[in-house]
Design a protein around this motif. Structure first.
Motif, PDB file in Angstrom:
ATOM      1  N   VAL A   1      69.347  88.976 -32.543  1.00 44.20           N
ATOM      2  CA  VAL A   1      68.045  89.579 -32.831  1.00 44.20           C
ATOM      3  C   VAL A   1      67.785  89.826 -34.308  1.00 44.20           C
ATOM      4  O   VAL A   1      66.627  89.983 -34.703  1.00 44.20           O
ATOM      5  N   GLU A   2      68.816  89.900 -35.131  1.00 44.06           N
ATOM      6  CA  GLU A   2      68.591  90.227 -36.531  1.00 44.06           C
ATOM      7  C   GLU A   2      68.524  88.965 -37.382  1.00 44.06           C
ATOM      8  O   GLU A   2      68.916  87.881 -36.959  1.00 44.06           O
ATOM      9  N   SER A   3      68.003  89.105 -38.580  1.00 44.64           N
ATOM     10  CA  SER A   3      67.831  87.970 -39.486  1.00 44.64           C
ATOM     11  C   SER A   3      69.155  87.659 -40.180  1.00 44.64           C
ATOM     12  O   SER A   3      69.320  87.828 -41.386  1.00 44.64           O
ATOM     13  N   LEU A   4      70.128  87.236 -39.391  1.00 44.84           N
ATOM     14  CA  LEU A   4      71.436  86.862 -39.919  1.00 44.84           C
ATOM     15  C   LEU A   4      71.538  85.340 -39.946  1.00 44.84           C
ATOM     16  O   LEU A   4      70.782  84.654 -39.275  1.00 44.84           O
ATOM     17  N   PRO A   5      72.476  84.787 -40.705  1.00 44.68           N
ATOM     18  CA  PRO A   5      72.673  83.337 -40.645  1.00 44.68           C
ATOM     19  C   PRO A   5      72.919  82.898 -39.210  1.00 44.68           C
ATOM     20  O   PRO A   5      73.772  83.463 -38.517  1.00 44.68           O
ATOM     21  N   ASN A   6      72.167  81.925 -38.746  1.00 46.64           N
ATOM     22  CA  ASN A   6      72.213  81.554 -37.336  1.00 46.64           C
ATOM     23  C   ASN A   6      73.154  80.398 -37.066  1.00 46.64           C
ATOM     24  O   ASN A   6      73.321  79.975 -35.943  1.00 46.64           O
ATOM     25  N   THR A   7      73.777  79.847 -38.116  1.00 50.88           N
ATOM     26  CA  THR A   7      74.741  78.777 -37.942  1.00 50.88           C
ATOM     27  C   THR A   7      76.133  79.346 -38.160  1.00 50.88           C
ATOM     28  O   THR A   7      76.449  79.849 -39.230  1.00 50.88           O
ATOM     29  N   ILE A   8      76.950  79.303 -37.142  1.00 51.01           N
ATOM     30  CA  ILE A   8      78.300  79.842 -37.228  1.00 51.01           C
ATOM     31  C   ILE A   8      79.273  78.788 -36.730  1.00 51.01           C
ATOM     32  O   ILE A   8      78.904  77.862 -36.018  1.00 51.01           O
ATOM     33  N   THR A   9      80.526  78.932 -37.105  1.00 56.41           N
ATOM     34  CA  THR A   9      81.516  77.972 -36.659  1.00 56.41           C
ATOM     35  C   THR A   9      82.012  78.349 -35.277  1.00 56.41           C
ATOM     36  O   THR A   9      82.028  79.527 -34.892  1.00 56.41           O
ATOM     37  N   PHE A  10      82.416  77.349 -34.532  1.00 58.55           N
ATOM     38  CA  PHE A  10      82.977  77.613 -33.213  1.00 58.55           C
ATOM     39  C   PHE A  10      84.226  78.484 -33.350  1.00 58.55           C
ATOM     40  O   PHE A  10      84.439  79.419 -32.589  1.00 58.55           O
ATOM     41  N   GLU A  11      85.035  78.189 -34.387  1.00 55.28           N
ATOM     42  CA  GLU A  11      86.251  78.954 -34.607  1.00 55.28           C
ATOM     43  C   GLU A  11      85.942  80.385 -35.031  1.00 55.28           C
ATOM     44  O   GLU A  11      86.788  81.267 -34.929  1.00 55.28           O
ATOM     45  N   GLY A  12      84.708  80.626 -35.504  1.00 56.27           N
ATOM     46  CA  GLY A  12      84.320  81.977 -35.897  1.00 56.27           C
ATOM     47  C   GLY A  12      84.198  82.924 -34.721  1.00 56.27           C
ATOM     48  O   GLY A  12      84.082  84.131 -34.898  1.00 56.27           O
ATOM     49  N   HIS A  13      84.201  82.373 -33.502  1.00 55.97           N
ATOM     50  CA  HIS A  13      84.171  83.182 -32.282  1.00 55.97           C
ATOM     51  C   HIS A  13      85.398  82.812 -31.446  1.00 55.97           C
ATOM     52  O   HIS A  13      85.301  82.043 -30.492  1.00 55.97           O
ATOM     53  N   PRO A  14      86.559  83.352 -31.793  1.00 53.40           N
ATOM     54  CA  PRO A  14      87.793  82.909 -31.138  1.00 53.40           C
ATOM     55  C   PRO A  14      87.807  83.150 -29.628  1.00 53.40           C
ATOM     56  O   PRO A  14      88.376  82.347 -28.889  1.00 53.40           O
ATOM     57  N   ASP A  15      87.191  84.254 -29.156  1.00 56.13           N
ATOM     58  CA  ASP A  15      87.192  84.505 -27.713  1.00 56.13           C
ATOM     59  C   ASP A  15      86.365  83.457 -26.981  1.00 56.13           C
ATOM     60  O   ASP A  15      86.762  82.953 -25.922  1.00 56.13           O
ATOM     61  N   LEU A  16      85.206  83.116 -27.536  1.00 50.70           N
ATOM     62  CA  LEU A  16      84.379  82.069 -26.936  1.00 50.70           C
ATOM     63  C   LEU A  16      85.096  80.726 -27.020  1.00 50.70           C
ATOM     64  O   LEU A  16      85.108  79.951 -26.053  1.00 50.70           O
ATOM     65  N   HIS A  17      85.698  80.458 -28.168  1.00 49.45           N
ATOM     66  CA  HIS A  17      86.434  79.207 -28.367  1.00 49.45           C
ATOM     67  C   HIS A  17      87.515  79.068 -27.291  1.00 49.45           C
ATOM     68  O   HIS A  17      87.638  78.023 -26.630  1.00 49.45           O
ATOM     69  N   ARG A  18      88.288  80.119 -27.103  1.00 50.00           N
ATOM     70  CA  ARG A  18      89.375  80.095 -26.131  1.00 50.00           C
ATOM     71  C   ARG A  18      88.838  79.892 -24.716  1.00 50.00           C
ATOM     72  O   ARG A  18      89.392  79.119 -23.928  1.00 50.00           O
ATOM     73  N   ARG A  19      87.718  80.566 -24.409  1.00 52.41           N
ATOM     74  CA  ARG A  19      87.182  80.444 -23.051  1.00 52.41           C
ATOM     75  C   ARG A  19      86.714  79.019 -22.771  1.00 52.41           C
ATOM     76  O   ARG A  19      86.943  78.482 -21.683  1.00 52.41           O
ATOM     77  N   VAL A  20      86.043  78.403 -23.748  1.00 53.20           N
ATOM     78  CA  VAL A  20      85.564  77.037 -23.552  1.00 53.20           C
ATOM     79  C   VAL A  20      86.734  76.085 -23.346  1.00 53.20           C
ATOM     80  O   VAL A  20      86.734  75.262 -22.421  1.00 53.20           O
ATOM     81  N   LEU A  21      87.743  76.184 -24.209  1.00 48.22           N
ATOM     82  CA  LEU A  21      88.873  75.265 -24.099  1.00 48.22           C
ATOM     83  C   LEU A  21      89.617  75.452 -22.779  1.00 48.22           C
ATOM     84  O   LEU A  21      89.992  74.477 -22.120  1.00 48.22           O
ATOM     85  N   GLU A  22      89.797  76.706 -22.369  1.00 48.19           N
ATOM     86  CA  GLU A  22      90.504  76.957 -21.107  1.00 48.19           C
ATOM     87  C   GLU A  22      89.676  76.504 -19.908  1.00 48.19           C
ATOM     88  O   GLU A  22      90.204  75.902 -18.967  1.00 48.19           O
ATOM     89  N   PHE A  23      88.371  76.778 -19.944  1.00 48.35           N
ATOM     90  CA  PHE A  23      87.528  76.451 -18.796  1.00 48.35           C
ATOM     91  C   PHE A  23      87.481  74.948 -18.558  1.00 48.35           C
ATOM     92  O   PHE A  23      87.498  74.477 -17.420  1.00 48.35           O
ATOM     93  N   PHE A  24      87.404  74.180 -19.642  1.00 45.52           N
ATOM     94  CA  PHE A  24      87.312  72.733 -19.504  1.00 45.52           C
ATOM     95  C   PHE A  24      88.675  72.048 -19.653  1.00 45.52           C
ATOM     96  O   PHE A  24      88.738  70.818 -19.712  1.00 45.52           O
ATOM     97  N   SER A  25      89.733  72.833 -19.727  1.00 47.39           N
ATOM     98  CA  SER A  25      91.095  72.288 -19.866  1.00 47.39           C
ATOM     99  C   SER A  25      91.185  71.340 -21.053  1.00 47.39           C
ATOM    100  O   SER A  25      91.716  70.225 -20.961  1.00 47.39           O
TER     101      SER A  25
END
Length: 473
Positions: free
Chosen positions: A357-381
């Motif tokens: 919702v805030e005017s922050l940089p909207n482009t982030i790295t996948f590695e910048g969200h380690p919990d999301l990164h881990r979930r994606v890799l685990e979910f799709f093996s």
């Protein structure tokens, strides 16, 4: 002075949360409305000079209603406005300078004719109507949208029943020639169920094409109430045809309390049985157009109640997974998930509110969200951390940040649940209308919010309602 001598004041049985401008449910004149919270629910308390006091249920979940206000974001404005602000909202549509949002989703009604006469139909279409807009007129409407948006995010071709338009394939091809990112066909599915050649032609429109399939129930009785016919076989045959053709599909269910509200979790589960289905949209019944047998005291089932039915069902979506959509949070809730076959893993909760919702940089790295990164890799093996910089999460799922996806993942690996509450005279709110991001494009080249279009602009009867509303206001 002892305490027994004190005069005890009476305390109101509600919390006065704020004030808005609504409509009289009878004459549609603009009226002030208190927003009150009482017994965990939210109401508009309004008074019309002619028709007296009215109390309307707005939300069954006061905590979620409060949360919506934390998700408000600065509006994204259209490139071009079509009207001036003279009489004030909602009488200057559109879009006028007073509107706060561009067109996230635009609709073009290509006809009024339909092969059904549903008891619930916001456009009041039927086989008795014969209008099919000429291709040239529809193209001018598309050009008006492009002028307003530059590269429109989403155009939905609607009606009537657009698939019976004699030039529907030419209309869809014309949309594909324009810089429109995603194209949808809104349909009851009858032609798709019965015309294999038509489905083949629709498949040629991929990528960036999707079918928005009316799907209200799994029971004949609910279809009889909402659509006037048992359409369970038609819906299955339509889904089978779309599955064979590999056409992305969204199921859309109108929800009416006492008719199909108990089926909400089952519809989500059914959607996950079909590989072609990318998500489900639930729409509380809107009391406009043709709405036979509707009783607002018995049949209204607001957004908050649908959300609660989903999160309490024991399914994969918890309260943190279905959030207010920041562009119009009181009217739209959304939950996003990754999909692998019939299994899904919600991901909305991995993005903090501030990032959405805030005017922050909207482009982030996948590695910048380690919990999301881990979930994606685990979910799709997946063992690789390689990301595909050509595909980003925001391109597939509205309002999420520009997170690069792991290589090989695409739209078919996502799933969404949305709840879209279109207002009517009962729960109308000026603030929500100003934030509306779902707009009809008119033959005159205007872009008009969904709610005000159906109430005041759609046809001669609606314009007469607007005239009476102006006089009464």
């Amino acid at each position: 002075m002892c305490s027994s001598d004190l005069t005890l004041r009476n305390q109101a049985p509600y919390v006065f949360f704020g004030q808005t401008t609504s409509l009289c449910s009878e004459c549609l004149s603009l009226v002030p409305a208190k927003i009150v919270i009482q017994d965990g629910s939210v109401f508009y308390v309004k008074r019309c000079r002619t028709h007296g006091p009215q109390k309307v249920l707005v939300s069954t979940d006061a905590a979620y209603y409060r949360l919506c206000h934390d998700y408000l974001k600065p509006g994204d404005r259209p490139l071009v406005l079509q009207t001036h602000t003279e009489r004030g909202c909602p009488y200057d549509c559109g879009l006028c300078p007073d509107h706060e949002q561009h067109s996230c989703l635009a609709l073009i009604d290509v006809n009024e004719a339909c092969n059904l006469a549903c008891p619930v139909c916001f456009s009041d279409s039927s086989p008795a109507r014969s209008l099919h807009r000429p291709l040239a007129e529809v193209e001018r409407m598309m050009d008006a949208l492009v002028a307003s948006e530059g590269e429109p995010d989403l155009l939905q071709i609607s009606g009537g029943e657009p698939t019976i338009h004699p030039e529907i394939l030419e209309i869809l091809a014309a949309a594909k020639r324009r810089p429109i990112r995603h194209l949808m066909l809104n349909t009851n599915g009858i032609r798709i169920a019965e015309d294999a050649e038509f489905v083949t032609r629709l498949a040629d429109l991929r990528p960036g094409f999707e079918v928005y399939l009316q799907f209200d129930s799994l029971r004949p009785g609910a279809y009889l109430d909402l659509r006037g016919a048992d359409l369970t076989r038609i819906r299955r045959r339509a889904l089978e045809a779309l599955e064979r053709a590999g056409i992305s599909t969204t199921l859309v269910a109108v929800v009416k309390q006492g008719v199909n509200d108990d089926e909400i979790p089952a519809i989500i589960s059914h959607a996950l049985e079909w590989r072609c289905v990318r998500g489900v949209v639930f729409q509380p019944v809107q009391d406009v157009g043709r709405n036979q047998g509707f009783d607002p005291s018995r049949n209204r089932f607001p957004l908050s109640a649908i959300r609660r039915r989903i999160v309490d069902s024991g399914g994969p979506f918890g309260p943190q997974d279905i959030i207010p959509l920041p562009c119009n949070p009181e009217s739209i809730a959304i939950g996003y998930a990754l999909r692998r076959g019939s299994r899904i893993a919600p991901v909305t909760s991995f993005f903090p509110r501030e990032l959405l919702v805030e005017s922050l940089p909207n482009t982030i790295t996948f590695e910048g969200h380690p919990d999301l990164h881990r979930r994606v890799l685990e979910f799709f093996s997946l063992a690789t951390t390689e990301c595909n910089n050509e595909r980003k999460l925001a391109e597939l799922l509205c309002c999420l940040p520009e997170v690069p996806l792991p290589a090989g993942l695409g739209y078919e690996d996502t799933f969404r649940v949305a709840i879209v509450e279109f207002m009517d005279a009962h729960n109308f709110c000026i603030g929500r209308v100003k934030r509306s991001c779902i707009h009809f494009v008119t033959p005159e080249g205007l872009l008009i919010p969904f709610e005000t279009h159906n109430l005041f602009y759609r046809d001669a009867a609606a314009r007469e309602r607007m005239r009476r509303s102006l006089e009464a206001s």
